[in-house]
Design a protein around this motif. Structure first.
Motif, PDB file in Angstrom:
ATOM      1  N   UNK A   1      25.190  35.195  29.784  1.00  0.00           N
ATOM      2  CA  UNK A   1      25.069  34.615  28.444  1.00  0.00           C
ATOM      3  C   UNK A   1      26.247  34.959  27.550  1.00  0.00           C
ATOM      4  N   UNK A   2      27.230  35.665  28.056  1.00  0.00           N
ATOM      5  CA  UNK A   2      28.383  36.076  27.269  1.00  0.00           C
ATOM      6  C   UNK A   2      29.008  37.297  27.922  1.00  0.00           C
ATOM      7  N   UNK A   3      29.696  38.119  27.137  1.00  0.00           N
ATOM      8  CA  UNK A   3      30.344  39.323  27.653  1.00  0.00           C
ATOM      9  C   UNK A   3      29.770  40.525  26.920  1.00  0.00           C
ATOM     10  N   UNK A   4      29.193  41.456  27.666  1.00  0.00           N
ATOM     11  CA  UNK A   4      28.573  42.626  27.054  1.00  0.00           C
ATOM     12  C   UNK A   4      29.649  43.602  26.572  1.00  0.00           C
ATOM     13  N   UNK A   5      29.295  44.531  25.661  1.00  0.00           N
ATOM     14  CA  UNK A   5      30.297  45.441  25.079  1.00  0.00           C
ATOM     15  C   UNK A   5      31.054  46.262  26.114  1.00  0.00           C
ATOM     16  N   UNK A   6      30.362  46.738  27.147  1.00  0.00           N
ATOM     17  CA  UNK A   6      31.039  47.527  28.168  1.00  0.00           C
ATOM     18  C   UNK A   6      32.095  46.723  28.903  1.00  0.00           C
ATOM     19  N   UNK A   7      31.754  45.488  29.253  1.00  0.00           N
ATOM     20  CA  UNK A   7      32.720  44.623  29.937  1.00  0.00           C
ATOM     21  C   UNK A   7      33.851  44.232  29.003  1.00  0.00           C
ATOM     22  N   UNK A   8      33.542  44.043  27.723  1.00  0.00           N
ATOM     23  CA  UNK A   8      34.586  43.706  26.751  1.00  0.00           C
ATOM     24  C   UNK A   8      35.627  44.818  26.667  1.00  0.00           C
ATOM     25  N   UNK A   9      35.171  46.073  26.647  1.00  0.00           N
ATOM     26  CA  UNK A   9      36.106  47.201  26.609  1.00  0.00           C
ATOM     27  C   UNK A   9      36.950  47.244  27.879  1.00  0.00           C
ATOM     28  N   UNK A  10      36.318  46.973  29.017  1.00  0.00           N
ATOM     29  CA  UNK A  10      37.053  46.942  30.286  1.00  0.00           C
ATOM     30  C   UNK A  10      38.116  45.851  30.269  1.00  0.00           C
ATOM     31  N   UNK A  11      37.749  44.665  29.782  1.00  0.00           N
ATOM     32  CA  UNK A  11      38.700  43.555  29.743  1.00  0.00           C
ATOM     33  C   UNK A  11      39.878  43.864  28.823  1.00  0.00           C
ATOM     34  N   UNK A  12      39.601  44.513  27.708  1.00  0.00           N
ATOM     35  CA  UNK A  12      40.693  44.873  26.797  1.00  0.00           C
ATOM     36  C   UNK A  12      41.712  45.761  27.496  1.00  0.00           C
ATOM     37  N   UNK A  13      41.228  46.759  28.241  1.00  0.00           N
ATOM     38  CA  UNK A  13      42.158  47.661  28.929  1.00  0.00           C
ATOM     39  C   UNK A  13      42.907  46.942  30.043  1.00  0.00           C
ATOM     40  N   UNK A  14      42.229  46.027  30.732  1.00  0.00           N
ATOM     41  CA  UNK A  14      42.872  45.290  31.828  1.00  0.00           C
ATOM     42  C   UNK A  14      43.908  44.312  31.285  1.00  0.00           C
ATOM     43  N   UNK A  15      43.541  43.567  30.236  1.00  0.00           N
ATOM     44  CA  UNK A  15      44.433  42.528  29.720  1.00  0.00           C
ATOM     45  C   UNK A  15      45.643  43.094  28.980  1.00  0.00           C
ATOM     46  N   UNK A  16      45.527  44.326  28.472  1.00  0.00           N
ATOM     47  CA  UNK A  16      46.646  44.949  27.764  1.00  0.00           C
ATOM     48  C   UNK A  16      47.394  45.952  28.632  1.00  0.00           C
ATOM     49  N   UNK A  17      46.862  46.232  29.817  1.00  0.00           N
ATOM     50  CA  UNK A  17      47.455  47.249  30.675  1.00  0.00           C
ATOM     51  C   UNK A  17      48.564  46.705  31.556  1.00  0.00           C
ATOM     52  N   UNK A  18      49.202  47.597  32.310  1.00  0.00           N
ATOM     53  CA  UNK A  18      50.271  47.174  33.223  1.00  0.00           C
ATOM     54  C   UNK A  18      49.707  46.355  34.385  1.00  0.00           C
ATOM     55  N   UNK A  19      50.490  45.402  34.858  1.00  0.00           N
ATOM     56  CA  UNK A  19      50.065  44.582  35.985  1.00  0.00           C
ATOM     57  C   UNK A  19      48.841  43.750  35.683  1.00  0.00           C
TER      58      UNK A  19
ATOM     59  N   UNK B   1      46.248  40.636  34.896  1.00  0.00           N
ATOM     60  CA  UNK B   1      46.140  39.303  35.499  1.00  0.00           C
ATOM     61  C   UNK B   1      46.749  38.251  34.582  1.00  0.00           C
ATOM     62  N   UNK B   2      47.273  37.207  35.193  1.00  0.00           N
ATOM     63  CA  UNK B   2      47.819  36.095  34.410  1.00  0.00           C
ATOM     64  C   UNK B   2      46.847  34.921  34.352  1.00  0.00           C
ATOM     65  N   UNK B   3      45.746  35.015  35.107  1.00  0.00           N
ATOM     66  CA  UNK B   3      44.758  33.931  35.101  1.00  0.00           C
ATOM     67  C   UNK B   3      43.386  34.491  35.445  1.00  0.00           C
ATOM     68  N   UNK B   4      42.356  33.899  34.831  1.00  0.00           N
ATOM     69  CA  UNK B   4      40.974  34.330  35.051  1.00  0.00           C
ATOM     70  C   UNK B   4      40.114  33.113  35.355  1.00  0.00           C
ATOM     71  N   UNK B   5      39.286  33.228  36.393  1.00  0.00           N
ATOM     72  CA  UNK B   5      38.251  32.231  36.664  1.00  0.00           C
ATOM     73  C   UNK B   5      36.953  32.785  36.108  1.00  0.00           C
ATOM     74  N   UNK B   6      36.459  32.184  35.021  1.00  0.00           N
ATOM     75  CA  UNK B   6      35.213  32.606  34.378  1.00  0.00           C
ATOM     76  C   UNK B   6      34.093  31.712  34.889  1.00  0.00           C
ATOM     77  N   UNK B   7      33.153  32.298  35.622  1.00  0.00           N
ATOM     78  CA  UNK B   7      32.160  31.509  36.355  1.00  0.00           C
ATOM     79  C   UNK B   7      30.961  31.111  35.507  1.00  0.00           C
ATOM     80  N   UNK B   8      31.179  30.841  34.225  1.00  0.00           N
ATOM     81  CA  UNK B   8      30.130  30.371  33.330  1.00  0.00           C
ATOM     82  C   UNK B   8      30.751  30.008  31.996  1.00  0.00           C
TER      83      UNK B   8
END
Length: 366
Positions: free
Chosen positions: A249-267, A269-276
């Motif tokens: 139904x969306x992105x939970x707070x824990x996953x949001x924090x994880x995504x922030x670190x991944x998207x701002x970190x080294x290496x 991803x340049x593309x995401x497949x969001x399955x919903x």
């Protein structure tokens, strides 16, 4: 009326269902024609070697399903239009509360399309969530058949039992390969292939999968297709780049924090497949909030194509499911099963459509 003297007690179907099926076969084959009078319950019980109560149960099921009609003082007759009863009730079972289902983009589209199609045949819908027993309350007349939207795998034995009891069951929006159950779904594996091939064609090599509901057959198939296509292109999808949340139904707070670190970190991803679609919409908001650009920094492909996701900025590239076609087909399978008195399984997987819009572009140079 020719009937078999013996039925298989202890067989896969209850005796009253076996008797029902024998009578149905004679109606469908033309041995019993519209307007023909059936033997009395006493005669049927004697010919099958069962109790009158068992014979009565078989006849009542056929009356309820529209194959037979009873006329007071005259007897029981084959209906003039056997199989479909005006006002007959079919149950639509959903994995969320009923009000939420009607208002949800995915479940609502399927529900309203089912209602439109079934009402054309004067069949009414009884909407129930999974936490309400599908068999109904004690003393409640059972529905003529079931359409079950996106059921959890753990519920399949229950619906298989309902089918063995003579009620047609059609699964919608999932492709669980469970013996005897019909289903209609979109080709989620192909959708994953489409997303992966599109992103790979644009030069993306650092990719991520973001989904919800790990036990859901749709999530599994979308991820499987995504992986198959990437593997065929020699692209690795490490486990740390596969994130599956408990809900879609969306992105939970824990996953949001994880995504922030991944998207701002080294290496990153340049593309995401969001399955919903709701996941994709929330992801796009996170990308904007982090000061990243879509699609220049991050390309996004979403699965499903509801109206709200087309209004995103930039407009979302999607894999579109044929939801209306899926619902119409599920309704037609159920209607045919009611008309023929059949619980035979039918399985249909429909092809999704790739819709190119503004959230994907060539991979950024390193």
């Amino acid at each position: 009326m020719n009937v078999q003297k013996l039925t298989q007690k202890g067989g896969p179907k209850p005796v009253h269902v076996q008797i029902r099926d024998v009578i149905l076969d004679q109606i469908r084959s033309g041995v019993l024609r519209p307007g023909d009078r059936l033997p009395s319950e006493v005669e049927i019980a004697d010919r099958f070697g069962v109790s009158r109560m068992t014979a009565n149960k078989s006849i009542l099921a056929l009356v309820q399903d529209g194959w037979l009609v009873r006329e007071k003082g005259r007897g029981t007759f084959v209906a003039s239009s056997p199989g479909i009863v005006e006002g007959q009730v079919c149950r639509v079972v959903v994995p969320v509360d009923s009000i939420g289902a009607i208002g949800d983009v995915y479940f609502g589209t399927l529900y309203w399309t089912l209602q439109e199609r079934l009402q054309e045949k004067s069949v009414r819908i009884d909407l129930r969530p999974f936490h309400s027993a599908p068999l109904g309350e004690s003393g409640e007349a059972p529905p003529a058949g079931y359409i079950v939207i996106d059921p959890p795998e753990s519920s399949l034995p229950l619906f298989a039992d309902l089918r063995l009891g003579g009620r047609p069951v059609v699964l919608l929006g999932c492709s669980w390969n469970y013996p005897g159950l019909s289903f209609v779904d979109s080709d989620n594996l192909l959708g994953g292939l489409m997303a992966a091939n599109h992103l790979a064609d644009l030069g993306h090599r650092e990719l991520m999968f973001l989904g919800g509901c790990p036990s859901d057959s749709n999530t599994r198939e979308r991820l499987r297709g995504f992986r198959i296509a990437l593997r065929a292109r020699g692209i690795d999808l490490p486990e740390r780049r596969v994130v599956i949340m408990d809900e879609a139904w969306g992105i939970d707070p824990g996953t949001e924090a994880l995504l922030e670190s991944v998207l701002l970190g080294p290496g990153r991803p340049t593309a995401v497949f969001a399955a919903g679609p709701k996941i994709a919409f929330a992801l796009l908001g996170i990308v904007h909030r982090l000061g990243l650009r879509c699609p220049e920094d991050i390309s996004i492909v979403a699965y499903d194509d509801p109206d709200f996701i087309r209004l995103a900025y930039p407009p979302m590239t999607t894999v579109r499911q044929p939801l209306n076609q899926m619902a119409f087909l599920a309704a037609d399978i159920l209607l045919e099963a009611l008309r023929l008195g059949s619980t035979d399984s039918r399985r249909h997987i429909l092809e999704p459509e790739f819709v190119l819009r503004g959230t994907t572009t060539v991979a950024p140079s390193s």
